[in-house]
Enzyme design. Sequence first.
Site, PDB file in Angstrom:
ATOM      1  N   VAL A  56       2.435   3.328  -4.548  1.00 45.25           N
ATOM      2  CA  VAL A  56       2.625   2.583  -6.462  1.00 45.25           C
ATOM      3  C   VAL A  56       1.311   2.065  -6.417  1.00 45.25           C
ATOM      4  O   VAL A  56       0.508   1.998  -6.741  1.00 45.25           O
ATOM      5  CB  VAL A  56       3.148   1.500  -7.135  1.00 45.25           C
ATOM      6  CG1 VAL A  56       3.100   1.263  -8.465  1.00 45.25           C
ATOM      7  CG2 VAL A  56       4.900   2.099  -6.874  1.00 45.25           C
TER       8      VAL A  56
ATOM      9  N   ALA B 201       0.538  -1.255  -0.285  1.00 45.03           N
ATOM     10  CA  ALA B 201      -0.044  -0.126  -0.019  1.00 45.03           C
ATOM     11  C   ALA B 201       1.218   1.197  -0.223  1.00 45.03           C
ATOM     12  O   ALA B 201       0.451   1.846   0.363  1.00 45.03           O
ATOM     13  CB  ALA B 201      -0.797  -0.116   1.519  1.00 45.03           C
TER      14      ALA B 201
ATOM     15  N   LYS C 182      17.888   3.949  -7.837  1.00 49.63           N
ATOM     16  CA  LYS C 182      18.159   2.822  -7.625  1.00 49.63           C
ATOM     17  C   LYS C 182      17.993   1.708  -8.786  1.00 49.63           C
ATOM     18  O   LYS C 182      18.574   0.799  -9.548  1.00 49.63           O
ATOM     19  CB  LYS C 182      16.635   2.482  -6.954  1.00 49.63           C
ATOM     20  CG  LYS C 182      16.713   0.530  -6.762  1.00 49.63           C
ATOM     21  CD  LYS C 182      15.210   0.547  -6.256  1.00 49.63           C
ATOM     22  CE  LYS C 182      14.202   0.930  -7.239  1.00 49.63           C
ATOM     23  NZ  LYS C 182      12.822   0.126  -6.686  1.00 49.63           N
TER      24      LYS C 182
ATOM     25  N   VAL D 161      11.478  -4.620 -10.920  1.00 49.94           N
ATOM     26  CA  VAL D 161      12.510  -5.493 -10.869  1.00 49.94           C
ATOM     27  C   VAL D 161      13.705  -5.682 -12.092  1.00 49.94           C
ATOM     28  O   VAL D 161      13.660  -4.929 -12.806  1.00 49.94           O
ATOM     29  CB  VAL D 161      11.855  -6.501 -11.363  1.00 49.94           C
ATOM     30  CG1 VAL D 161      10.572  -6.312  -9.512  1.00 49.94           C
ATOM     31  CG2 VAL D 161      10.572  -6.604 -11.966  1.00 49.94           C
TER      32      VAL D 161
ATOM     33  N   CYS E 142      13.568   5.786  -7.579  1.00 51.96           N
ATOM     34  CA  CYS E 142      13.600   5.321  -8.704  1.00 51.96           C
ATOM     35  C   CYS E 142      14.488   5.539  -9.413  1.00 51.96           C
ATOM     36  O   CYS E 142      15.279   4.374  -9.646  1.00 51.96           O
ATOM     37  CB  CYS E 142      12.344   5.716  -9.926  1.00 51.96           C
ATOM     38  SG  CYS E 142      10.191   4.932  -9.366  1.00 51.96           S
TER      39      CYS E 142
END
Length: 485
Positions: free
Chosen positions: A14, A11, A278, A131, A275
Amino acid sequence: MEVRRICCIGAGYVGGPTCSVIAQMCPEVVVTVVDVNEDRIRAWNSSCLPIFEPGLQEVVASCRGVNLFFSTDIDSAIKEADLVFISVNTPTKTFGIGKGRAADLKYIEACARRIAELSSGCKIVVEKSTVPVRAAESIRRIFNANTKSNLNLQVLSNPEFLAEGTAIADLKNPDRVLIGGDETPEGQSAVQALRRIYEHWVPKNKIITTNTWSSELSKLAANAFLAQRISSINSISALCEVTGADVEEVAHAIGTDQRIGSRFLKASVGFGGSCFQKDVLNLVYLCEALNLPEVARYWQQVIEINDYQRKRFSSRIISCLFNTVTDKKIALLGFAFKKDTGDTRESSSIHISRYLLEEGACLCVYDPKVKAEQIIQDLTQITAPSRVSQLVTIATNPYEACENAHAIVICTEWDMFKELDYERIYKAMLKPAFVFDGRRILDGLHDQLQNIGFQVETIGKRVNQRIPYTSTDSGDQPQPKKNKV
């Protein structure tokens, strides 16, 4: 395959907004967002949501309790769902092989094992988290190793491309929706089932279908390209400051070239968020693991330029303040990594704070959406807690932050910082009073600020400092000195 019930595990930034929009746009679909964090779920069920995002409150209020639910009962939601989104955190590893670059997939793996244990019949499992390439294969191997006679699980990749601060607008009017799946009849059936969900509001020509690996790599590549543009213009900003050029003018000139475009050419103290860094580091690690060292070094430089920009800006602050900031109060305006969000992950404010605290500066921080406990938590991760308690205070408004300060440092481009009463702020500051604009939001105010008395420093431009002329009482004009030849 028909999707009537959706479960989203996670939760966060995203899962929460994405599934809220799906629930609003697909009233016939029941959407349940689950998380192990009870406080977070409690906040989603309250009037004070756990994240700030323009428009999110209205979306949640329109369907919460109708076909949108937030719960900690993860097992029941998985069992009942036709489709399960995995939207858990995938942080960069802090130890072991790939430390500092590879993504840590322990939460993804835990979700896969839980889904395999609880599921029966036909179910679609969708990677929503960012991922590494071929992560879906790892999920599928877990499913295959825990197979049951009555179980058919299809794995899809559906990366998100929303930007914090504009997430709801991005979700309701996306540039594209990307769905990757197996090129088998079952895989393509799952792809079409998810596609039908998005077709409730997304034009068909904006929904792109690929194989799973292309979908996973596209997410990493998109963030890497965007981060590269920011680092590229930031490298040019350093050159502008030395030569006298203005990086805003340079960005406008090159941005009008349709081959380049104007977006993500805004020079600043560097990119942040959950984002960009990473994902670029993940791409670097992937290239090294696949024996592509030249490619890895290329993308590593994007990160290094970002770090360089932060250090360069911090050094400029120290240099202007007579090469010492020890025991000097500095007002840090903005702590979120960008405006219109309360997210502080990889915020440039944290890194600038670290450099200034190392020099003994006393920081007074103000941000309209970041809670005080979050600021303290972030800073205690980069320096000793005792040093934070001694040198850091949190202000409830920008005027309190600036009172008796030697300098103002703007780290987040909140619109409210353009509208402050800078005459009032100047009177309350120590002199000389400095403004360091790390986001180029005060460009139209430079003359006004200098007339007030501020010394202005900004990114990518050499501001010509001038002292306002004050006439003498007698009306005599100052005579130019004659130089001896």
